[in-house]
Design an enzyme around this catalytic site. Structure first.
Site, mmCIF file in Angstrom:
data_model
loop_
_atom_site.group_PDB
_atom_site.id
_atom_site.type_symbol
_atom_site.label_atom_id
_atom_site.label_comp_id
_atom_site.label_asym_id
_atom_site.label_seq_id
_atom_site.Cartn_x
_atom_site.Cartn_y
_atom_site.Cartn_z
ATOM 1 N N TYR A 141 0.886 5.365 -4.408
ATOM 2 C CA TYR A 141 1.480 4.486 -5.175
ATOM 3 C C TYR A 141 3.008 5.265 -5.379
ATOM 4 C CZ TYR A 141 3.678 1.554 -9.159
ATOM 5 O OH TYR A 141 4.617 0.945 -9.754
ATOM 6 N N ASP A 236 5.739 13.275 -3.236
ATOM 7 C CA ASP A 236 5.994 12.316 -4.575
ATOM 8 C C ASP A 236 5.175 13.269 -5.469
ATOM 9 O OD1 ASP A 236 5.970 10.753 -6.760
ATOM 10 O OD2 ASP A 236 5.335 9.112 -5.597
ATOM 11 N N LYS A 264 7.666 11.369 -15.092
ATOM 12 C CA LYS A 264 6.344 11.687 -16.187
ATOM 13 C C LYS A 264 6.502 12.727 -16.955
ATOM 14 C CE LYS A 264 3.297 8.242 -14.058
ATOM 15 N NZ LYS A 264 3.283 7.976 -12.649
HETATM 16 C C1 LIG Z 1 3.937 6.724 -11.837
HETATM 17 C C2 LIG Z 1 4.214 6.851 -10.391
HETATM 18 C C3 LIG Z 1 5.524 6.626 -9.898
HETATM 19 C C4 LIG Z 1 6.473 5.482 -10.478
HETATM 20 O O1 LIG Z 1 7.109 6.105 -11.632
HETATM 21 P P1 LIG Z 1 7.577 5.076 -12.743
HETATM 22 O O2 LIG Z 1 8.198 6.095 -13.812
HETATM 23 O O3 LIG Z 1 6.507 4.114 -13.278
HETATM 24 O O4 LIG Z 1 8.515 4.221 -12.201
HETATM 25 C C5 LIG Z 1 5.806 7.031 -8.692
HETATM 26 N N1 LIG Z 1 4.995 7.737 -7.813
HETATM 27 C C6 LIG Z 1 3.908 8.378 -8.514
HETATM 28 C C7 LIG Z 1 3.025 9.344 -7.865
HETATM 29 C C8 LIG Z 1 3.494 7.839 -9.681
HETATM 30 O O5 LIG Z 1 2.325 8.293 -10.111
#
Ligand SMILES: *Cc1c(COP(=O)(O)O)cnc(C)c1O
Length: 424
Positions: A141, A236, A264
């Protein structure tokens, strides 16, 4: 008001009563507790119930709730600055701190969420390579940008939506979906589309189909193929960054990324994100280069201050990660032992402070297909039992749970005790 009253009222004004789908507890068919207060490892709902928190705002709260240094940084900053939409020294401080303490991160652009970071990184990769196609992996994701919502993890997995309504076929025609940890598969994809591939985006430690670490051979092959075809490799690390260690998932592999995305933890709990990497690539961003990306709130002083406080604390205190590692080891071992005693089919995957309990009878869970073998009904019963025992866990089989530096050995023992009393 009681939890249920607040939630029922919320449904009148917010779709599903929430601002992000997974919070609705739809998957586990329970009314979610309405949270009011968080201190350290504990959170409290509107009815005064206390939970030992293993969600940590989905990762950001690695220092525990309302860490004193982060709170102080926020308070001190907002006394004199909330927003300017102009350059500040605070954004320089965080940018410089990240670029000097992280590997493969020479320049950075601050944004406001993980979604913004990943979607902008992909645009930059396309602008830099002058190619269009993107390869992502099933179960990973990367936020809710259209080009990613094809076989995505997290809430999209939970809800079993093939992607999402409202996305024109045209907007995803350049997204290819590969198989995580499948070397043969990526060779085939590159063979066919390599010349058109602008970027590969991957969670090197996946967290959004539950925790799965990429295998070394897989990552090495990815890097080799990217080099061969002039494709950028984007890590990511929105979840894994500052989480599996300060250096994040990239420190677990020999291969280097071209671009990295963070969010995060890096905002200390405030809305934030960042993408960065090689200077040569980053200089293609506007105003220097032709790739446009902007944000009214980007680099917001309060967020920068919170992020800087959090990252400095994490960087300067390696003992914090050692503590998390020790707790994680104890928790995983304990759970495995109990599962064996009780003949519960369980695979525990952990990487630093992120962990998933997969209710699967397979020997290991290392790809999306393994994840899909899990017994979600069993998970639901387990989740309900844990919630009633005072544990806040992610309400889905396909998510990671998170440890914080404020968790104690006693909290872990309580977790194990609760698992032991689970009637399987
Ligand atoms: C949470 C997450 C996202 C999205 O981040 P948001 O701040 O919710 O838009 C993208 N990539 C990874 C790996 C994530 O865990």
């Amino acid at each position: 008001m009681k939890n249920i009253e607040i939630f029922e009222e919320s449904k009148k004004y917010m779709p599903g009563g929430v601002n992000s789908p997974v919070r609705s507890y739809k998957d586990v068919e329970i009314t979610p507790p309405i949270m009011k207060k968080g201190i350290g490892a504990y959170i409290y709902d509107e009815e005064g119930n206390r939970y030992i928190d293993f969600v940590g705002a989905w990762g950001p709260m690695i220092l525990g709730h309302c860490d004193e240094d982060v709170v102080k940084a926020i308070k001190d900053t907002c006394e004199i600055s909330i927003a300017f939409g102009a350059p500040t020294e605070l954004e320089l401080k965080l940018a410089k701190y990240m670029c000097t303490t992280l590997d493969n991160f020479e320049m950075v652009r601050m944004v406001n969420s993980g979604t913004e970071a990943t979607m902008s990184a992909v645009r930059l990769a396309r602008g830099y390579t002058k190619k269009d196609k993107l390869l992502k992996f099933a179960g990973c994701y990367h936020g809710h940008y259209e080009g990613f919502l094809v076989s995505a993890g997290s809430g999209v997995l939970t809800e079993g939506i093939p992607g999402s309504a409202g996305i024109p076929q045209e907007n995803i025609k350049n997204t290819l979906v590969g198989q995580y940890n499948n070397v043969e598969n990526i060779r085939e994809v590159f063979n066919e589309y390599g010349e058109e591939l602008a970027a590969v985006i991957i969670e090197p430690v996946a967290g959004n189909m539950g925790v799965i670490k990429a295998e070394d051979v897989f990552m090495e092959e990815l890097r080799r193929l990217c080099d061969k075809y002039g494709t950028l490799l984007i890590f990511d690390e929105v979840m894994s960054g500052f989480r599996v260690s300060y250096m994040g998932a990239q420190s677990l592999f020999k291969v280097k990324p071209d671009l990295i995305t963070y969010a995060k933890i890096m905002g200390g709990g405030l809305p934030c994100g960042a993408y960065g990497g090689k200077k040569e690539i980053m200089e293609k961003l506007s105003p220097l280069g032709p790739v446009y990306q902007a944000g009214t709130m980007s680099g917001n002083p309060v967020v920068m201050a919170a992020g800087l406080a959090a990252l400095t604390k994490l960087h300067d205190n390696p003992k914090l990660y050692e503590h998390i590692e020790a707790l994680g080891t104890k928790l995983k071992q304990g759970l495995e032992t109990i599962a064996k005693e009780k003949s519960i089919p369980l695979v525990v995957n952990r990487c630093g402070g992120m962990m998933t309990m997969f209710f699967s009878d397979r020997d290991k869970v290392s790809c999306y297909d393994d994840v899909m073998s899990c017994d979600t009904k069993l998970f639901k019963r387990f989740f309900t039992h844990m919630l009633n025992s005072g544990f806040n866990l992610p309400p889905s089989q396909y998510e990671a749970m998170f440890l914080s530096v404020k968790h104690s050995y006693e909290d872990i023992e309580k977790f194990l005790e609760a698992f032991r009393s689970f009637e399987y």
